[in-house]
Write a protein that holds these residues in place. Structure first.
Motif, PDB file in Angstrom:
ATOM      1  N   ALA A   8       0.839  -1.198   0.000  1.00  0.00           N
ATOM      2  CA  ALA A   8       0.000   0.000   0.000  1.00  0.00           C
ATOM      3  C   ALA A   8       0.873   1.245   0.000  1.00  0.00           C
ATOM      4  N   LEU A   9       0.641   2.131  -0.951  1.00  0.00           N
ATOM      5  CA  LEU A   9       1.299   3.441  -0.976  1.00  0.00           C
ATOM      6  C   LEU A   9       0.302   4.487  -0.495  1.00  0.00           C
ATOM      7  N   VAL A  10       0.654   5.200   0.573  1.00  0.00           N
ATOM      8  CA  VAL A  10      -0.226   6.215   1.158  1.00  0.00           C
ATOM      9  C   VAL A  10       0.485   7.556   1.080  1.00  0.00           C
ATOM     10  N   THR A  11      -0.111   8.516   0.384  1.00  0.00           N
ATOM     11  CA  THR A  11       0.492   9.844   0.302  1.00  0.00           C
ATOM     12  C   THR A  11       0.018  10.692   1.482  1.00  0.00           C
ATOM     13  N   GLY A  12       0.853  11.642   1.860  1.00  0.00           N
ATOM     14  CA  GLY A  12       0.518  12.468   3.022  1.00  0.00           C
ATOM     15  C   GLY A  12       0.372  11.629   4.274  1.00  0.00           C
ATOM     16  N   ALA A  13       1.265  10.644   4.427  1.00  0.00           N
ATOM     17  CA  ALA A  13       1.093   9.626   5.471  1.00  0.00           C
ATOM     18  C   ALA A  13       1.868   9.913   6.743  1.00  0.00           C
ATOM     19  N   THR A  14       2.462  11.109   6.855  1.00  0.00           N
ATOM     20  CA  THR A  14       3.254  11.394   8.050  1.00  0.00           C
ATOM     21  C   THR A  14       2.443  12.045   9.163  1.00  0.00           C
ATOM     22  N   SER A  15       1.158  12.349   8.894  1.00  0.00           N
ATOM     23  CA  SER A  15       0.324  12.955   9.927  1.00  0.00           C
ATOM     24  C   SER A  15      -1.141  12.766   9.559  1.00  0.00           C
ATOM     25  N   GLY A  16      -2.015  13.034  10.523  1.00  0.00           N
ATOM     26  CA  GLY A  16      -3.448  13.103  10.278  1.00  0.00           C
ATOM     27  C   GLY A  16      -4.068  11.822   9.758  1.00  0.00           C
ATOM     28  N   VAL A  83       2.694  -2.050  -6.459  1.00  0.00           N
ATOM     29  CA  VAL A  83       1.751  -1.361  -5.576  1.00  0.00           C
ATOM     30  C   VAL A  83       0.372  -1.948  -5.831  1.00  0.00           C
ATOM     31  N   ASP A  84      -0.247  -2.473  -4.773  1.00  0.00           N
ATOM     32  CA  ASP A  84      -1.583  -3.066  -4.865  1.00  0.00           C
ATOM     33  C   ASP A  84      -2.672  -2.103  -4.418  1.00  0.00           C
ATOM     34  N   ILE A  85      -2.322  -1.212  -3.486  1.00  0.00           N
ATOM     35  CA  ILE A  85      -3.269  -0.258  -2.913  1.00  0.00           C
ATOM     36  C   ILE A  85      -2.644   1.129  -2.997  1.00  0.00           C
ATOM     37  N   LEU A  86      -3.358   2.068  -3.582  1.00  0.00           N
ATOM     38  CA  LEU A  86      -2.924   3.468  -3.616  1.00  0.00           C
ATOM     39  C   LEU A  86      -3.943   4.309  -2.876  1.00  0.00           C
ATOM     40  N   VAL A  87      -3.495   5.022  -1.864  1.00  0.00           N
ATOM     41  CA  VAL A  87      -4.358   5.946  -1.130  1.00  0.00           C
ATOM     42  C   VAL A  87      -3.872   7.362  -1.420  1.00  0.00           C
ATOM     43  N   LEU A 124       0.531   3.977 -11.902  1.00  0.00           N
ATOM     44  CA  LEU A 124       0.394   2.728 -11.147  1.00  0.00           C
ATOM     45  C   LEU A 124      -0.804   1.871 -11.540  1.00  0.00           C
ATOM     46  N   ALA A 125      -1.902   2.484 -11.977  1.00  0.00           N
ATOM     47  CA  ALA A 125      -3.109   1.705 -12.267  1.00  0.00           C
ATOM     48  C   ALA A 125      -2.947   0.741 -13.434  1.00  0.00           C
ATOM     49  N   PRO A 126      -2.216   1.092 -14.511  1.00  0.00           N
ATOM     50  CA  PRO A 126      -2.091   0.131 -15.612  1.00  0.00           C
ATOM     51  C   PRO A 126      -1.484  -1.204 -15.183  1.00  0.00           C
ATOM     52  N   ALA A 127      -0.480  -1.176 -14.308  1.00  0.00           N
ATOM     53  CA  ALA A 127       0.114  -2.426 -13.827  1.00  0.00           C
ATOM     54  C   ALA A 127      -0.867  -3.195 -12.949  1.00  0.00           C
ATOM     55  N   MET A 128      -1.656  -2.488 -12.153  1.00  0.00           N
ATOM     56  CA  MET A 128      -2.713  -3.158 -11.384  1.00  0.00           C
ATOM     57  C   MET A 128      -3.666  -3.875 -12.334  1.00  0.00           C
ATOM     58  N   ALA A 129      -4.063  -3.169 -13.400  1.00  0.00           N
ATOM     59  CA  ALA A 129      -5.005  -3.735 -14.364  1.00  0.00           C
ATOM     60  C   ALA A 129      -4.407  -4.957 -15.064  1.00  0.00           C
ATOM     61  N   GLU A 130      -3.113  -4.926 -15.349  1.00  0.00           N
ATOM     62  CA  GLU A 130      -2.465  -6.077 -15.977  1.00  0.00           C
ATOM     63  C   GLU A 130      -2.502  -7.292 -15.054  1.00  0.00           C
ATOM     64  N   VAL A 137      -7.984   4.444  -3.382  1.00  0.00           N
ATOM     65  CA  VAL A 137      -8.911   5.197  -2.535  1.00  0.00           C
ATOM     66  C   VAL A 137      -8.450   6.641  -2.498  1.00  0.00           C
ATOM     67  N   ASN A 138      -9.320   7.540  -2.911  1.00  0.00           N
ATOM     68  CA  ASN A 138      -9.031   8.970  -2.903  1.00  0.00           C
ATOM     69  C   ASN A 138      -9.708   9.630  -1.704  1.00  0.00           C
ATOM     70  N   VAL A 139      -8.986  10.487  -1.027  1.00  0.00           N
ATOM     71  CA  VAL A 139      -9.543  11.184   0.132  1.00  0.00           C
ATOM     72  C   VAL A 139     -10.020  12.564  -0.320  1.00  0.00           C
ATOM     73  N   SER A 140     -11.323  12.769  -0.255  1.00  0.00           N
ATOM     74  CA  SER A 140     -11.954  14.014  -0.678  1.00  0.00           C
ATOM     75  C   SER A 140     -12.345  14.810   0.567  1.00  0.00           C
ATOM     76  N   THR A 141     -13.487  15.471   0.527  1.00  0.00           N
ATOM     77  CA  THR A 141     -13.989  16.266   1.650  1.00  0.00           C
ATOM     78  C   THR A 141     -15.483  16.496   1.470  1.00  0.00           C
ATOM     79  N   MET A 142     -16.160  16.728   2.568  1.00  0.00           N
ATOM     80  CA  MET A 142     -17.597  16.979   2.465  1.00  0.00           C
ATOM     81  C   MET A 142     -17.887  18.264   1.687  1.00  0.00           C
ATOM     82  N   VAL A 143     -16.951  19.233   1.697  1.00  0.00           N
ATOM     83  CA  VAL A 143     -17.230  20.497   1.014  1.00  0.00           C
ATOM     84  C   VAL A 143     -16.974  20.414  -0.487  1.00  0.00           C
TER      85      VAL A 143
END
Length: 248
Positions: A8-16, A83-87, A124-130, A137-143
């Protein structure tokens, strides 16, 4: 909700929310690649994962730079093989009345919140698809789904990410890659505590049925659900994790 053996690759993973997600994925059996700009904070999260019996590595990246996004994808593959999971969690949120937003802040917001996920998915997604398997998983916001004073730039960038979520689900879903998003409401993190404080978060949460703000782990729970096997029939969804704010 198993992610055992996944990378799993998680961006912005050092806090929050990113940190909470990285920790939960690691403790559920994933090898987590923790991405962020601050090497010291990244090392601290890696240590926490390893002390808990999990596996993790830190990959430095400045996602405002497209070349750095592509390099992050390459480094992730070089480090873990695939990479199997991208956040896509990393984000910036310039707030304020429209006339006060500088062009540089507008550009930076769209670079990190829209272009970085776009380039990472493209890499990364093309290799997942292969392989016929992968989750994003994309992190959005209620606004992203309703207007509020001062959040136009941030909210619109996340609205773009939500549309990309659905487009990517249509593009990659038929080849085994599930793409979904979460849309958090007010959440206590180091960043929101500094900007809004507990009082400000409480005011934001007053309009929701839950009548409280979330902890980062509560958002991470849903990210991990979408990343895991329990959400195998969930494609192209934007899941509100906002205490019911979107329902009223």
């Amino acid at each position: 909700m198993s992610v055992t053996g996944e990378v799993a690759l998680v961006t912005g993973a050092t806090s929050g929310i990113g940190r909470a997600t990285a920790l939960q994925l690691a403790w559920r059996g994933a090898h987590v690649l923790i991405s962020g700009r601050d090497a010291d904070r990244g090392a601290a999260v890696v240590t926490e994962v390893r002390n808990g019996g999990g596996t993790a590595d830190f990959l430095a990246a400045d996602l405002a730079d497209p070349d750095s996004c592509r390099a992050l994808a390459q480094n992730a593959i070089a480090t873990a093989g695939q990479v199997d999971i991208l956040v896509n969690n990393a984000a910036i949120a310039p707030m304020g009345p429209t006339p006060t937003i500088a062009e540089a802040d507008l550009d930076a917001c769209y670079a990190v919140n829209v272009k970085a996920p776009f380039f990472l998915v493209a890499a990364l997604a093309p290799a997942m698809a292969e392989r016929g398997h992968g989750t994003i998983v994309n992190v959005s916001t209620m606004v992203a789904s309703f207007g509020t004073v001062g959040s136009g730039v941030y909210g619109s960038s996340k609205a773009a990410l939500e549309l990309l979520t659905k487009s990517w689900a249509a593009e990659f879903g038929p080849r085994g890659v599930r793409v979904n998003a979460v849309a958090p409401g007010p959440t206590m993190t180091d960043g929101t505590a500094e900007v809004l404080g507990e009082a400000g978060l409480t005011r934001l949460a007053k309009g929701s049925p839950a009548r409280r703000f979330a902890a980062a782990d509560e958002i991470a729970d849903v990210v991990c659900y979408l990343a895991g096997t329990g959400a195998g029939f969930v494609h192209g969804a934007v899941v509100p994790v906002d205490g019911g704010r979107s329902a009223v």
